[in-house]
Design an enzyme around this catalytic site. Structure first.
Site, PDB file in Angstrom:
ATOM      1  N   HIS A  88       0.834  -1.195   0.000  1.00  0.00           N
ATOM      2  CA  HIS A  88       0.000   0.000   0.000  1.00  0.00           C
ATOM      3  C   HIS A  88       0.877   1.257   0.000  1.00  0.00           C
ATOM      4  CE1 HIS A  88      -4.027  -1.961   1.354  1.00  0.00           C
ATOM      5  NE2 HIS A  88      -3.538  -2.470   0.240  1.00  0.00           N
ATOM      6  N   GLU A  90       1.059   3.981   1.787  1.00  0.00           N
ATOM      7  CA  GLU A  90       1.655   4.482   3.036  1.00  0.00           C
ATOM      8  C   GLU A  90       2.912   3.679   3.385  1.00  0.00           C
ATOM      9  OE1 GLU A  90      -1.294   3.343   2.392  1.00  0.00           O
ATOM     10  OE2 GLU A  90      -2.890   4.349   3.472  1.00  0.00           O
ATOM     11  N   CYS A 117      -5.867   1.664   5.652  1.00  0.00           N
ATOM     12  CA  CYS A 117      -6.749   0.513   5.903  1.00  0.00           C
ATOM     13  C   CYS A 117      -6.519  -0.073   7.292  1.00  0.00           C
ATOM     14  CB  CYS A 117      -6.565  -0.548   4.823  1.00  0.00           C
ATOM     15  SG  CYS A 117      -4.921  -1.262   4.782  1.00  0.00           S
ATOM     16  N   ALA A 197     -18.195   7.122 -30.806  1.00  0.00           N
ATOM     17  CA  ALA A 197     -17.602   7.967 -31.850  1.00  0.00           C
ATOM     18  C   ALA A 197     -18.739   8.472 -32.725  1.00  0.00           C
ATOM     19  CB  ALA A 197     -16.605   7.164 -32.670  1.00  0.00           C
ATOM     20  N   TRP A 213     -13.712   4.549 -40.597  1.00  0.00           N
ATOM     21  CA  TRP A 213     -13.429   5.164 -39.318  1.00  0.00           C
ATOM     22  C   TRP A 213     -14.024   6.549 -39.273  1.00  0.00           C
ATOM     23  CZ3 TRP A 213     -11.694   1.936 -35.857  1.00  0.00           C
ATOM     24  CH2 TRP A 213     -10.928   0.841 -36.270  1.00  0.00           C
ATOM     25  N   THR A 239     -22.340  -5.653 -32.941  1.00  0.00           N
ATOM     26  CA  THR A 239     -21.119  -4.917 -33.289  1.00  0.00           C
ATOM     27  C   THR A 239     -19.988  -5.888 -33.597  1.00  0.00           C
ATOM     28  OG1 THR A 239     -21.766  -3.064 -31.947  1.00  0.00           O
ATOM     29  CG2 THR A 239     -19.433  -3.244 -32.410  1.00  0.00           C
ATOM     30  N   ARG A 250      -3.946  -1.679 -26.639  1.00  0.00           N
ATOM     31  CA  ARG A 250      -2.563  -1.522 -27.123  1.00  0.00           C
ATOM     32  C   ARG A 250      -1.998  -0.207 -26.595  1.00  0.00           C
ATOM     33  NH1 ARG A 250      -5.322  -3.124 -31.700  1.00  0.00           N
ATOM     34  NH2 ARG A 250      -5.288  -1.033 -32.577  1.00  0.00           N
ATOM     35  N   GLY A 314     -22.760  -1.431 -29.903  1.00  0.00           N
ATOM     36  CA  GLY A 314     -23.247  -0.559 -30.946  1.00  0.00           C
ATOM     37  C   GLY A 314     -24.346   0.369 -30.461  1.00  0.00           C
TER      38      GLY A 314
END
Ligand code: AOF
Ligand code: ZN
Length: 385
Positions: A88, A90, A117, A197, A213, A239, A250, A314
């Site tokens: 962790h 800390e 924690c 998109a 595209w 899709t 990637r 899609g």
């Protein structure tokens, strides 16, 4: 978004120069007054938050956490959590300070972007008793850990050791960084990002359904970076059939494996499953179409440990998630072309909403990337309590 987010992280040991002065000297005269209006606690907490952000890609089911140790106005140790099973933040900061010869913490302050924690029977030992045993002068914490197993107990342990504890420093900046973790802990559901998109005139595809595209290369790189922040990718079976997407992550540093969730009718799913497997995808989860989306999401969190689902395409899947109000963050990427036409592939095609009934997001980020425009909006904001 914090004003300080773009400051470089300071490193340094006992020999480090005055950190406060170093940071101010990095700023132009016009911005320096903004910086100086922050308390030194906020300055150091901001550096702890920046340290947390150094975790590469997604650390879920764990949160991103950063920690910083100061002695006077010098930074003597820093650490961040790099993922499940790793130490962790800390503990890393304490180790960093000790490796530089700093052992007496009785006059030092520890800055933690999350409550340390307190629980046991997990991958690493609890941090709060370790911090208590180091006898820090002060511990400054951005916010409480919403994990029901912690939820204030870490703070209690440190206070019980006679250490001065201050909470709430840059709370909302730290919470913003861990929205998926907060939703997981509070609602037992995955955090949902929907990426779409769109052409400049707002279409998801041309009239033949082709979408490759719409956006340029830089935006497609961004999508890989965004995918890397989630632990799973969601897609409609249609899709997969239509676009044969690779659904991989990637990055310049290498490729990452992500779980794949396929939504859709059973027949289409059999076809898409074959296509997905032929593409080399592993770790595929299919969602029975009879179940409601909300029930499916509960199942994905509980049984498949899916914490952050990044959904792409899609049009049908995007519309269902939007209509059912299940999207936490919407990422729209507008390409520069106008396709026109009847709008077969517009978002929420079947919606009969009036302007008074829109599904609204609060924009929090707008960016020009190559010739594309990125717009990000939030629907839900999760807070620790
Ligand atoms: C901290 N510092 O850096 C992180 C914390 O399985 P483990 O041992 O890694 O514990 C995970 C839980 O610990 C996680 O659910 C959250 O409550 C807390 N994460 N706490 O003090 C850290 N990553
Ligand atoms: Zn811990």
């Amino acid at each position: 978004m914090s004003y300080f987010n773009n400051l470089p992280l300071l490193r340094g040991g006992l020999e480090s120069t005055d950190a406060y002065a170093t940071v101010t000297s990095l700023l132009s005269t016009s911005t320096r007054h903004l910086f100086e209006s922050k308390t030194s606690d906020e300055v150091f907490m901001n550096l702890a938050i920046q340290a947390a952000r150094r975790a590469e890609s997604c650390v879920l089911p764990n949160p991103k956490v950063g920690a910083l140790i100061t002695y006077g106005d010098k930074i003597v140790g820093e650490g961040f959590h790099s993922g499940p099973g790793q130490p962790h933040a800390e503990v890393e900061a304490i180790r960093d300070a000790e490796s530089k010869g700093f052992h007496d913490f009785s006059k030092a302050t520890l800055y933690c972007s999350l409550e340390p924690c307190s629980h046991v029977n997990k991958r690493t030992p609890p941090c709060a008793p370790i911090i208590a045993s180091k006898n820090f002068k002060r511990v400054v914490i951005a916010h409480q850990d919403p994990n029901p197993l912690v939820s204030g107990r870490g703070i209690e342990i440190i206070r019980a050791a006679g250490i001065d504890v201050c909470t709430g420093c840059l709370q909302s900046d730290a919470e913003t960084m861990n929205q998926a973790f907060l939703k997981n802990q509070i609602h037992r559901l995955p955090y949902i990002t929907l990426k779409i998109a769109l052409t400049f005139d707002g279409k998801m595809a041309d009239d033949k359904g082709k979408s490759q595209w719409i956006t340029g290369e830089p935006a497609r790189h961004l999508v890989h970076r965004l995918r890397s922040q989630a632990d799973s990718l969601g897609v409609g079976s249609g899709t997969i059939d239509a676009d044969d997407p690779q659904l991989n992550v990637r990055l310049p540093s290498g490729n990452l494996q992500r779980k794949i969730v396929i939504f859709g009718n059973p027949k289409a799913r059999v076809r898409s499953l074959r296509a997905a497997k032929a593409n080399g995808l592993e770790n595929i989860i299919q969602i029975p179409s009879k179940k409601s989306l909300k029930t499916s999401l509960r199942h994905l969190y509980r049984d498949h440990k899916i914490c952050h689902l990044f959904i792409e395409g899609g049009a049908g899947l995007a519309s269902s998630f939007l209509e059912k109000n299940l999207v936490d963050e919407l990422v729209l990427i507008y390409g520069r072309g106008i396709v026109g036409g009847v709008g077969k592939f517009s978002l929420l095609r079947k919606s009969k909403r009036s302007l008074g009934q829109t599904i609204s997001f609060t924009p929090h980020h707008v960016e020009l990337l190559g010739s594309d425009v990125i717009m990000r909006g939030l629907k839900n904001v999760y807070r620790s309590h």
